[in-house]
Design a protein around this motif. Structure first.
Motif, PDB file in Angstrom:
ATOM      1  N   SER A  26       3.116  10.027  -0.590  1.00  0.00           N
ATOM      2  CA  SER A  26       4.086   8.942  -0.464  1.00  0.00           C
ATOM      3  C   SER A  26       3.670   7.687  -1.215  1.00  0.00           C
ATOM      4  O   SER A  26       4.515   6.848  -1.541  1.00  0.00           O
ATOM      5  CB  SER A  26       4.322   8.620   1.014  1.00  0.00           C
ATOM      6  N   GLU A  27       2.398   7.537  -1.478  1.00  0.00           N
ATOM      7  CA  GLU A  27       1.935   6.325  -2.168  1.00  0.00           C
ATOM      8  C   GLU A  27       0.620   6.617  -2.870  1.00  0.00           C
ATOM      9  O   GLU A  27      -0.216   7.369  -2.350  1.00  0.00           O
ATOM     10  CB  GLU A  27       1.759   5.188  -1.140  1.00  0.00           C
ATOM     11  N   LEU A  28       0.445   5.985  -4.029  1.00  0.00           N
ATOM     12  CA  LEU A  28      -0.714   6.262  -4.871  1.00  0.00           C
ATOM     13  C   LEU A  28      -1.197   4.954  -5.489  1.00  0.00           C
ATOM     14  O   LEU A  28      -0.468   4.327  -6.256  1.00  0.00           O
ATOM     15  CB  LEU A  28      -0.249   7.217  -5.979  1.00  0.00           C
ATOM     16  N   MET A  29      -2.383   4.518  -5.134  1.00  0.00           N
ATOM     17  CA  MET A  29      -2.989   3.364  -5.813  1.00  0.00           C
ATOM     18  C   MET A  29      -3.999   3.927  -6.804  1.00  0.00           C
ATOM     19  O   MET A  29      -5.149   4.177  -6.469  1.00  0.00           O
ATOM     20  CB  MET A  29      -3.667   2.443  -4.783  1.00  0.00           C
ATOM     21  N   TYR A  30      -3.499   4.183  -8.035  1.00  0.00           N
ATOM     22  CA  TYR A  30      -4.384   4.878  -8.985  1.00  0.00           C
ATOM     23  C   TYR A  30      -5.139   3.915  -9.879  1.00  0.00           C
ATOM     24  O   TYR A  30      -6.155   4.272 -10.469  1.00  0.00           O
ATOM     25  CB  TYR A  30      -3.582   5.887  -9.827  1.00  0.00           C
ATOM     26  N   ASN A  31      -4.613   2.695 -10.004  1.00  0.00           N
ATOM     27  CA  ASN A  31      -5.279   1.729 -10.873  1.00  0.00           C
ATOM     28  C   ASN A  31      -5.294   0.359 -10.216  1.00  0.00           C
ATOM     29  O   ASN A  31      -4.505  -0.518 -10.573  1.00  0.00           O
ATOM     30  CB  ASN A  31      -4.569   1.675 -12.235  1.00  0.00           C
ATOM     31  N   PRO A  32      -6.178   0.169  -9.210  1.00  0.00           N
ATOM     32  CA  PRO A  32      -6.237  -1.138  -8.555  1.00  0.00           C
ATOM     33  C   PRO A  32      -6.616  -2.223  -9.564  1.00  0.00           C
ATOM     34  O   PRO A  32      -7.278  -1.929 -10.562  1.00  0.00           O
ATOM     35  CB  PRO A  32      -7.321  -0.953  -7.483  1.00  0.00           C
ATOM     36  N   PRO A  33      -6.173  -3.455  -9.321  1.00  0.00           N
ATOM     37  CA  PRO A  33      -6.446  -4.516 -10.294  1.00  0.00           C
ATOM     38  C   PRO A  33      -7.938  -4.777 -10.435  1.00  0.00           C
ATOM     39  O   PRO A  33      -8.708  -4.551  -9.499  1.00  0.00           O
ATOM     40  CB  PRO A  33      -5.727  -5.730  -9.701  1.00  0.00           C
ATOM     41  N   GLY A  34      -8.336  -5.249 -11.593  1.00  0.00           N
ATOM     42  CA  GLY A  34      -9.745  -5.533 -11.839  1.00  0.00           C
ATOM     43  C   GLY A  34     -10.482  -4.320 -12.349  1.00  0.00           C
ATOM     44  O   GLY A  34      -9.926  -3.221 -12.397  1.00  0.00           O
ATOM     45  N   GLU A  37     -12.741   0.566  -9.482  1.00  0.00           N
ATOM     46  CA  GLU A  37     -11.763   1.563  -9.004  1.00  0.00           C
ATOM     47  C   GLU A  37     -11.984   1.867  -7.526  1.00  0.00           C
ATOM     48  O   GLU A  37     -11.485   2.868  -7.012  1.00  0.00           O
ATOM     49  CB  GLU A  37     -11.880   2.848  -9.831  1.00  0.00           C
ATOM     50  N   ASN A  38     -12.744   1.019  -6.830  1.00  0.00           N
ATOM     51  CA  ASN A  38     -13.122   1.388  -5.463  1.00  0.00           C
ATOM     52  C   ASN A  38     -12.044   1.101  -4.410  1.00  0.00           C
ATOM     53  O   ASN A  38     -12.264   1.347  -3.241  1.00  0.00           O
ATOM     54  CB  ASN A  38     -14.473   0.781  -5.073  1.00  0.00           C
ATOM     55  N   LEU A  39     -10.881   0.590  -4.848  1.00  0.00           N
ATOM     56  CA  LEU A  39      -9.788   0.409  -3.892  1.00  0.00           C
ATOM     57  C   LEU A  39      -8.643   1.389  -4.134  1.00  0.00           C
ATOM     58  O   LEU A  39      -7.516   1.171  -3.705  1.00  0.00           O
ATOM     59  CB  LEU A  39      -9.273  -1.037  -3.922  1.00  0.00           C
ATOM     60  N   GLU A  40      -8.961   2.473  -4.821  1.00  0.00           N
ATOM     61  CA  GLU A  40      -7.940   3.526  -4.970  1.00  0.00           C
ATOM     62  C   GLU A  40      -7.629   4.140  -3.602  1.00  0.00           C
ATOM     63  O   GLU A  40      -8.501   4.245  -2.742  1.00  0.00           O
ATOM     64  CB  GLU A  40      -8.483   4.662  -5.850  1.00  0.00           C
ATOM     65  N   PHE A  41      -6.385   4.564  -3.434  1.00  0.00           N
ATOM     66  CA  PHE A  41      -6.071   5.386  -2.262  1.00  0.00           C
ATOM     67  C   PHE A  41      -4.887   6.295  -2.544  1.00  0.00           C
ATOM     68  O   PHE A  41      -4.103   6.059  -3.465  1.00  0.00           O
ATOM     69  CB  PHE A  41      -5.799   4.528  -1.015  1.00  0.00           C
ATOM     70  N   ILE A  42      -4.804   7.349  -1.749  1.00  0.00           N
ATOM     71  CA  ILE A  42      -3.650   8.255  -1.748  1.00  0.00           C
ATOM     72  C   ILE A  42      -3.135   8.324  -0.326  1.00  0.00           C
ATOM     73  O   ILE A  42      -3.918   8.517   0.609  1.00  0.00           O
ATOM     74  CB  ILE A  42      -4.049   9.684  -2.170  1.00  0.00           C
ATOM     75  N   GLU A  43      -1.835   8.155  -0.178  1.00  0.00           N
ATOM     76  CA  GLU A  43      -1.220   8.274   1.145  1.00  0.00           C
ATOM     77  C   GLU A  43      -0.372   9.540   1.175  1.00  0.00           C
ATOM     78  O   GLU A  43       0.450   9.759   0.291  1.00  0.00           O
ATOM     79  CB  GLU A  43      -0.343   7.039   1.388  1.00  0.00           C
TER      80      GLU A  43
END
Ligand SMILES: [Ca+2]
Ligand SMILES: [Ca+2]
Ligand SMILES: [Ca+2]
Ligand SMILES: [Ca+2]
Length: 294
Positions: A26-34, A37-43
């Protein structure tokens, strides 16, 4: 003497297993700002309205690596999270979110194929996200996440930028139509479901949203523009054509050339272009936009 065979170990999965019809990303944080990459997540979300599903034994096999432990149960409608760095995630988003674990590898900032297989090796989910043209720009390092809004997850139109900066891990992202589809309380001649699907307002008269507009490009190609409520993940919007105003069929001979997104409004203008120029003396055709609930 008596000889015994070696003990065979078997794992039994109980209940409803995750499968294509009940599980999606339902949600993909594939390229967090900065740079980090340690704030990536998959929902992931359980699409079933009634059944708890078991994810145990299923695994991400492409893109990132993660195997769900036995007894990973997801209640109806519930969400779970996989993250690239549990510690960093908790310090940014807080404790108490449904984080199941930390995966190996990273989500490619240029897009990549994601595959989830079940314990028997059957495909539950297989899609490729992208950061290119027509894909949500805010999610590509701009502080938004990719939010899934449609069943064809390979299609840019099935994704939008999250409303919130840094996304909404663990929370629902899209809206659902509630009301009477055929109502027209504001008397603008546009039914409530169509207003919702196209980003109109059923509380105030607005006729421009609901109808697709047609224009001709300088080189003689027809272009069709339609408005889409990108937060509506429960609606199929299709363009249909007819010659006789009686039998309608899906529009053909057009290619989608742009999705102009307006994340602040949660809407987009989608533009289609005829693959060949208009010919002289062609018969008159009519076009309509059809909204239906999934
Ligand atoms: Ca990444
Ligand atoms: Ca979410
Ligand atoms: Ca109306
Ligand atoms: Ca209206």
């Amino acid at each position: 003497g008596t000889e015994w065979s070696a003990i065979n170990q078997a794992t039994f999965l109980a209940g409803n297993l995750a499968e294509p019809s009940n599980l999606t990303v339902s949600e993909l944080m594939y390229n967090p700002p900065g740079p980090s990459e340690n704030l990536e997540f998959i929902e992931l979300v359980n699409l079933s309205g009634t059944e708890t599903i078991e994810l145990g034994g299923s695994a991400f096999s492409t893109g990132i690596q993660f195997s769900f432990p036995i007894n990973t149960l997801l209640p109806p409608g519930a969400r779970l999270l996989l993250v690239s760095d549990e510690e960093a995630f908790a310090s940014r988003y807080g404790e108490g979110l449904p984080v199941v674990g930390q995966y190996d590898g990273l989500l490619d900032n240029g897009g990549e194929q994601i595959v989830i297989l079940d314990a028997a090796g059957n495909v539950i989910l297989d899609f490729t996200y992208d950061d290119g043209r027509q894909w949500p720009a805010g999610a590509d390092g701009g502080g938004r996440s990719l939010v899934n809004r449609g069943p064809d997850m390979n299609d840019a139109l099935s994704w939008r930028d999250s409303d919130l900066l840094m996304g909404s891990p663990g929370e629902r992202d899209n809206s659902e139509f509630s009301g009477i589809p055929s109502a027209d309380d504001d008397g603008d001649g546009i039914q409530a479901l169509l207003e919702y699907a196209t980003g109109g307002n059923e509380l105030s008269p607005d006729s421009i949203w609901a109808s697709p507009s047609i224009s001709q490009s300088s080189d003689g190609h027809l272009e069709i523009l339609m408005n889409v409520n990108m937060r509506a993940s429960d609606i199929d919007l299709t363009l249909e054509k007819t010659l006789d105003l009686q039998s309608w069929e899906p529009l053909s001979g057009f290619k989608r050339i742009a999705i102009e997104r307006d994340p602040s409004q949660g809407s987009a203008r989608v533009i289609y272009r005829a693959t060949s120029p208009t010919t002289q003396g062609a018969s008159t055709q009519f076009l309509r936009l059809r909204a239906s609930r999934r």
